[in-house]
Design a protein around this motif. Sequence first.
Motif, mmCIF file in Angstrom:
data_model
loop_
_atom_site.group_PDB
_atom_site.id
_atom_site.type_symbol
_atom_site.label_atom_id
_atom_site.label_comp_id
_atom_site.label_asym_id
_atom_site.label_seq_id
_atom_site.Cartn_x
_atom_site.Cartn_y
_atom_site.Cartn_z
ATOM 1 N N TYR A 209 -33.374 15.092 -31.016
ATOM 2 C CA TYR A 209 -33.419 16.382 -30.337
ATOM 3 C C TYR A 209 -32.496 17.401 -30.987
ATOM 4 O O TYR A 209 -32.169 18.398 -30.383
ATOM 5 N N ASN B 85 -33.789 21.246 -30.919
ATOM 6 C CA ASN B 85 -33.973 21.920 -29.629
ATOM 7 C C ASN B 85 -33.427 21.057 -28.488
ATOM 8 O O ASN B 85 -34.188 20.513 -27.709
ATOM 9 N N ARG C 64 -32.493 22.237 -22.336
ATOM 10 C CA ARG C 64 -33.510 22.119 -21.302
ATOM 11 C C ARG C 64 -33.034 22.915 -20.084
ATOM 12 O O ARG C 64 -31.928 22.712 -19.597
ATOM 13 N N THR D 287 -34.704 24.186 -16.315
ATOM 14 C CA THR D 287 -35.814 24.254 -15.371
ATOM 15 C C THR D 287 -35.359 25.083 -14.184
ATOM 16 O O THR D 287 -34.345 24.776 -13.552
ATOM 17 N N GLN E 101 -40.125 25.993 -16.947
ATOM 18 C CA GLN E 101 -39.313 25.185 -17.851
ATOM 19 C C GLN E 101 -39.139 25.882 -19.194
ATOM 20 O O GLN E 101 -40.097 26.443 -19.734
ATOM 21 N N ARG F 117 -37.814 24.664 -22.861
ATOM 22 C CA ARG F 117 -37.456 23.443 -23.588
ATOM 23 C C ARG F 117 -37.451 23.642 -25.095
ATOM 24 O O ARG F 117 -37.524 22.685 -25.837
ATOM 25 N N HIS F 118 -37.370 24.851 -25.538
ATOM 26 C CA HIS F 118 -37.467 25.088 -26.972
ATOM 27 C C HIS F 118 -36.269 25.837 -27.529
ATOM 28 O O HIS F 118 -36.404 26.654 -28.426
ATOM 29 N N ARG G 75 -29.445 21.468 -19.061
ATOM 30 C CA ARG G 75 -29.057 20.343 -19.906
ATOM 31 C C ARG G 75 -28.969 20.727 -21.378
ATOM 32 O O ARG G 75 -29.821 21.440 -21.896
#
Length: 127
Positions: free
Chosen positions: A4, A7, A10, A12, A25, A27-28, A51
């Motif tokens: 990871y 990226n 995280r 949300t 979300q 996530r990138h 996160r």
Amino acid sequence: MRTYSRNPLRLTLFSGANYTGRRIQFRHGEVAVRNLGAFQFNNELTSFRLRNIVNPHEVTLVLFSRNNFQGNMRVFRGNQNIGNLANHNFNNVASSFILVRCRLSDQQIRQIQRTCTPPSDILVIKN
């Protein structure tokens, strides 16, 4: 095994308390959203999960009460689950935010607010 390193962030967002309701979300990687209305989520944020899955201490989320990183703000550093922003006097208030994979200082955040300019090299979503 998944890597990871590119990226690791995280985020949300939830419209309801305790991670319920509508969900968005990210996530990138790093992102600055000038107007949550772009997602039909202006003044809707009630809870979130934040996160950095590589380095849990190296993440900052800054929520602003007005568009373009203006107004009152709340700063969250490090991995966090916030089940109800009412506990932070910010329920259904957020109109813009910045998410980065470092620990922004208060001085850096004031500079962002003063100039309406997010840190360089991050995705900026306008409207």
